[in-house]
Design an enzyme around this catalytic site. Structure first.
Site, PDB file in Angstrom:
ATOM      1  N   TYR A   1     -61.852  33.846 -79.606  1.00 13.76           N
ATOM      2  CA  TYR A   1     -61.070  34.467 -80.657  1.00 13.76           C
ATOM      3  C   TYR A   1     -61.367  35.534 -81.332  1.00 13.76           C
ATOM      4  O   TYR A   1     -62.368  36.079 -81.087  1.00 13.76           O
ATOM      5  CB  TYR A   1     -61.192  33.187 -81.883  1.00 13.76           C
ATOM      6  CG  TYR A   1     -60.565  32.075 -81.920  1.00 13.76           C
ATOM      7  CD1 TYR A   1     -59.256  31.944 -81.898  1.00 13.76           C
ATOM      8  CD2 TYR A   1     -61.524  30.784 -81.541  1.00 13.76           C
ATOM      9  CE1 TYR A   1     -58.585  30.788 -81.610  1.00 13.76           C
ATOM     10  CE2 TYR A   1     -60.607  29.615 -81.382  1.00 13.76           C
ATOM     11  CZ  TYR A   1     -59.240  29.424 -81.742  1.00 13.76           C
ATOM     12  OH  TYR A   1     -58.673  28.315 -81.501  1.00 13.76           O
TER      13      TYR A   1
ATOM     14  N   GLN B   1     -58.663  22.834 -71.308  1.00 18.65           N
ATOM     15  CA  GLN B   1     -57.430  23.649 -71.555  1.00 18.65           C
ATOM     16  C   GLN B   1     -55.943  22.822 -71.588  1.00 18.65           C
ATOM     17  O   GLN B   1     -55.142  22.986 -72.292  1.00 18.65           O
ATOM     18  CB  GLN B   1     -57.205  24.429 -70.376  1.00 18.65           C
ATOM     19  CG  GLN B   1     -57.626  25.985 -70.804  1.00 18.65           C
ATOM     20  CD  GLN B   1     -57.609  26.811 -69.606  1.00 18.65           C
ATOM     21  OE1 GLN B   1     -57.597  26.485 -68.182  1.00 18.65           O
ATOM     22  NE2 GLN B   1     -57.985  28.192 -69.865  1.00 18.65           N
TER      23      GLN B   1
ATOM     24  N   ARG C   1     -62.443  25.545 -77.176  1.00 19.63           N
ATOM     25  CA  ARG C   1     -61.555  26.495 -76.134  1.00 19.63           C
ATOM     26  C   ARG C   1     -62.506  26.872 -74.762  1.00 19.63           C
ATOM     27  O   ARG C   1     -62.899  27.758 -74.530  1.00 19.63           O
ATOM     28  CB  ARG C   1     -61.263  27.728 -76.815  1.00 19.63           C
ATOM     29  CG  ARG C   1     -60.319  27.386 -77.851  1.00 19.63           C
ATOM     30  CD  ARG C   1     -59.336  28.745 -78.135  1.00 19.63           C
ATOM     31  NE  ARG C   1     -58.031  28.020 -78.206  1.00 19.63           N
ATOM     32  CZ  ARG C   1     -56.924  28.895 -78.700  1.00 19.63           C
ATOM     33  NH1 ARG C   1     -57.247  30.033 -78.925  1.00 19.63           N
ATOM     34  NH2 ARG C   1     -55.653  28.304 -78.714  1.00 19.63           N
TER      35      ARG C   1
ATOM     36  N   ASP D   1     -55.031  21.667 -75.185  1.00 17.31           N
ATOM     37  CA  ASP D   1     -55.124  22.706 -76.292  1.00 17.31           C
ATOM     38  C   ASP D   1     -53.656  22.669 -76.705  1.00 17.31           C
ATOM     39  O   ASP D   1     -52.866  23.576 -76.248  1.00 17.31           O
ATOM     40  CB  ASP D   1     -55.603  23.633 -75.637  1.00 17.31           C
ATOM     41  CG  ASP D   1     -55.758  24.970 -76.747  1.00 17.31           C
ATOM     42  OD1 ASP D   1     -55.449  24.523 -77.808  1.00 17.31           O
ATOM     43  OD2 ASP D   1     -56.430  25.800 -76.282  1.00 17.31           O
TER      44      ASP D   1
ATOM     45  N   SER E   1     -52.268  26.286 -77.824  1.00 20.33           N
ATOM     46  CA  SER E   1     -52.012  27.178 -76.858  1.00 20.33           C
ATOM     47  C   SER E   1     -50.160  26.539 -76.305  1.00 20.33           C
ATOM     48  O   SER E   1     -49.669  27.443 -76.283  1.00 20.33           O
ATOM     49  CB  SER E   1     -52.655  27.023 -75.577  1.00 20.33           C
ATOM     50  OG  SER E   1     -54.081  27.429 -75.608  1.00 20.33           O
TER      51      SER E   1
HETATM   52  P1  NAD Z   1     -55.018  33.249 -82.042  1.00 18.90           P
HETATM   53  O1  NAD Z   1     -53.670  32.572 -82.493  1.00 18.90           O
HETATM   54  O2  NAD Z   1     -56.142  32.710 -83.078  1.00 18.90           O
HETATM   55  O3  NAD Z   1     -54.788  34.970 -82.514  1.00 18.90           O
HETATM   56  C1  NAD Z   1     -53.569  35.609 -81.941  1.00 18.90           C
HETATM   57  C2  NAD Z   1     -54.067  36.924 -81.314  1.00 18.90           C
HETATM   58  O4  NAD Z   1     -54.432  37.688 -82.507  1.00 18.90           O
HETATM   59  C3  NAD Z   1     -55.274  36.974 -80.844  1.00 18.90           C
HETATM   60  O5  NAD Z   1     -55.326  37.573 -79.294  1.00 18.90           O
HETATM   61  C4  NAD Z   1     -56.566  37.691 -81.477  1.00 18.90           C
HETATM   62  O6  NAD Z   1     -57.386  38.644 -80.722  1.00 18.90           O
HETATM   63  C5  NAD Z   1     -55.397  38.713 -82.247  1.00 18.90           C
HETATM   64  N1  NAD Z   1     -55.628  39.230 -83.300  1.00 18.90           N
HETATM   65  C6  NAD Z   1     -56.813  38.798 -84.345  1.00 18.90           C
HETATM   66  N2  NAD Z   1     -56.996  39.840 -85.398  1.00 18.90           N
HETATM   67  C7  NAD Z   1     -56.333  40.820 -84.968  1.00 18.90           C
HETATM   68  C8  NAD Z   1     -56.085  42.245 -85.547  1.00 18.90           C
HETATM   69  N3  NAD Z   1     -56.707  42.693 -86.580  1.00 18.90           N
HETATM   70  N4  NAD Z   1     -55.225  43.067 -84.848  1.00 18.90           N
HETATM   71  C9  NAD Z   1     -54.715  42.641 -83.923  1.00 18.90           C
HETATM   72  N5  NAD Z   1     -54.863  41.586 -83.100  1.00 18.90           N
HETATM   73  C10 NAD Z   1     -55.703  40.429 -83.839  1.00 18.90           C
HETATM   74  O7  NAD Z   1     -55.518  33.226 -80.642  1.00 18.90           O
HETATM   75  P2  NAD Z   1     -54.748  32.373 -79.763  1.00 18.90           P
HETATM   76  O8  NAD Z   1     -53.324  33.103 -79.157  1.00 18.90           O
HETATM   77  O9  NAD Z   1     -54.657  30.864 -79.901  1.00 18.90           O
HETATM   78  O10 NAD Z   1     -55.915  32.575 -78.412  1.00 18.90           O
HETATM   79  C11 NAD Z   1     -56.960  33.564 -78.375  1.00 18.90           C
HETATM   80  C12 NAD Z   1     -57.795  33.691 -77.124  1.00 18.90           C
HETATM   81  O11 NAD Z   1     -58.126  32.089 -76.909  1.00 18.90           O
HETATM   82  C13 NAD Z   1     -56.555  33.466 -75.928  1.00 18.90           C
HETATM   83  O12 NAD Z   1     -56.225  34.829 -75.366  1.00 18.90           O
HETATM   84  C14 NAD Z   1     -57.714  33.113 -74.795  1.00 18.90           C
HETATM   85  O13 NAD Z   1     -58.326  34.062 -73.935  1.00 18.90           O
HETATM   86  C15 NAD Z   1     -58.480  32.061 -75.462  1.00 18.90           C
HETATM   87  N6  NAD Z   1     -57.971  30.771 -75.099  1.00 18.90           N
HETATM   88  C16 NAD Z   1     -58.769  29.950 -74.351  1.00 18.90           C
HETATM   89  C17 NAD Z   1     -58.251  28.371 -74.050  1.00 18.90           C
HETATM   90  C18 NAD Z   1     -59.094  27.708 -73.298  1.00 18.90           C
HETATM   91  O14 NAD Z   1     -60.057  28.151 -72.392  1.00 18.90           O
HETATM   92  N7  NAD Z   1     -59.189  26.164 -73.469  1.00 18.90           N
HETATM   93  C19 NAD Z   1     -57.242  27.851 -74.756  1.00 18.90           C
HETATM   94  C20 NAD Z   1     -56.329  28.694 -75.434  1.00 18.90           C
HETATM   95  C21 NAD Z   1     -56.882  29.819 -75.598  1.00 18.90           C
END
Ligand code: NAD
Length: 377
Positions: free
Chosen positions: A226, A125, A120, A128, A131
């Site tokens: 994450y 991006q 990530r 991904d 996403s």
């Molecule tokens: P994910 O599917 O792993 O998790 C979904 C959400 O659940 C996350 O926001 C996480 O913080 C939340 N979560 C986990 N445990 C929890 C709890 N106990 N209570 C409440 N919420 C909880 O994550 P995702 O949506 O795939 O991505 C997370 C972050 O990664 C994104 O928001 C972004 O900042 C980053 N990201 C970066 C890139 C990149 O730079 N290439 C790409 C995608 C995402």
């Protein structure tokens, strides 16, 4: 090199490459073999692939001739037996969770890449798939909830009286959660959201939702964006805060996940029992155990008048756009491993190539997967 696009098995409807992407690959001097009917469930005919420059062949021929085998879903056992050590397998097989499959790849000395493990980082991006597929899931989950809810989402002031807007609680405000917030807002609902990562508070608020605050969450900057496992004290505070918001909500969309671990349990049976009859819970974390205690993967459970929908694979319900996004991500990734002459070029100095590679020549390349396998042994 020859890329072999396989037809998905089971109830998968998407396809890893649409003809528009095949065309771009052939322009990179790559030959593309497409298994007959690979695009059928995504409404793409064999002729469309042929017109884009691909050759349609039988499944066995794809396995026989391709240098790189591509599909979305993990391979079935019978497929694993056909993959040769000089071929490259590319799909999304959740290696942090499917560790037995990783062991099999390792024992067979196969070169495998899992597209759900792309690091990530900003440069990655556009590759991904997590996403892009989360975008589809967040959107579809809200639409599904809106259809299942025996009430309106928006507020209505009519001659027949005033209808109050539905309240939607989103658990986890990552990619799927933020898309769910935006979709629920567009439909006119009041939206609350909760996440353990404080960085998302501003994003939640900028979409017009309220952020449910619980103090004391652990965050780890090295976790690649994450969430990480929380302390027992925090989990109890969180359970209470979620309970208080849940009992006032008509819909809950669960998206909270921790890579490689069981999804955090956020909604207990007692909370479900205290919710308003007719409410709907959509649990996108169902395949990794679910955020709700009542969730059953791939099933709808009705408990005390509350529908708990255990669905983690909404993208199969939108195969055209989901395949479009998936294929664009795949193309951007493949560009990293195709040389200017159109040959396979695995440059493990590139952190995206190394991080996405799960096994190669009997070794595990992805560090997170390696530490999970070491812990299991
Ligand atoms: P994910 O599917 O792993 O998790 C979904 C959400 O659940 C996350 O926001 C996480 O913080 C939340 N979560 C986990 N445990 C929890 C709890 N106990 N209570 C409440 N919420 C909880 O994550 P995702 O949506 O795939 O991505 C997370 C972050 O990664 C994104 O928001 C972004 O900042 C980053 N990201 C970066 C890139 C990149 O730079 N290439 C790409 C995608 C995402």
């Amino acid at each position: 090199m020859i890329i072999g696009l396989l037809k998905e098995q089971g109830n998968e409807t998407r396809v890893a490459l649409l003809p528009e992407i095949v065309k771009k690959l052939t322009a990179l001097k790559v030959e593309v073999l497409v298994e007959s009917d690979a695009g059928k469930s995504a409404f793409v005919a064999n002729e469309d692939y042929q017109n884009a420059g691909a050759t349609i062949v039988a499944r066995a021929e794809v396995f026989k001739q391709a240098n790189l085998l591509l599909q979305i879903q993990p391979p079935l056992q019978e497929d694993v037996e056909q993959i040769k050590s000089e071929q490259v397998w590319v799909s999304a097989f959740n290696p942090l969770w499917n560790t037995n499959l990783v062991q099999t790849f390792l024992t067979k000395g196969l070169t495998t890449f899992s597209l759900d493990s792309i690091p990530r980082i900003t440069r990655a991006q556009s590759m991904d798939i997590l996403s892009s597929m989360s975008t589809v899931s967040g959107y579809q989950a809200v639409l599904d909830a809106a259809i299942k809810l025996p009430q309106f989402f928006p507020m209505f002031m009519t001659a027949a009286g005033t209808i109050r807007p539905a309240t939607v609680l989103i658990l986890g405000a990552g990619v799927a959660g933020l898309q769910a917030i935006a979709t629920a807002k567009r439909l006119g609902a009041q939206v609350l959201a909760f996440d353990v990562r404080s960085a998302v508070k501003e994003q939640v608020m900028s979409l017009g939702a309220k952020f449910v605050e619980v103090e004391g969450a652990i965050e780890d900057k090295d976790a690649g964006g994450y969430a990480v496992e929380q302390t027992e004290e925090f989990k109890n505070k969180q359970k209470q805060a979620i309970h208080d918001s849940a009992v006032k909500s008509n819909v809950i969309i669960c998206t909270a996940q921790i890579p490689g671990k069981r999804a955090p349990l956020l909604i207990t049976k007692e909370t479900v029992e205290a919710m308003l009859p007719g409410s709907v819970i959509i649990d996108l974390a169902a395949s990794t155990g679910g955020n709700c205690e009542m969730t059953k993967d791939n099933q709808i459970v009705v408990h005390n008048g509350v529908q708990v929908v255990g669905e983690s694979n909404y993208p199969v319900q939108m195969p055209i756009d989901a395949s479009k996004m998936f294929g664009q991500n795949v193309l951007n990734f493949l560009k990293l491993i195709i040389s200017e002459e159109g040959n396979l070029n695995l440059n493990f100095e590139d952190e995206i190539v190394k991080g996405t590679c799960i096994t190669h020549k009997g070794e595990i390349y992805n560090q997170r997967v390696q530490s999970v396998i070491e812990k299991n042994n």
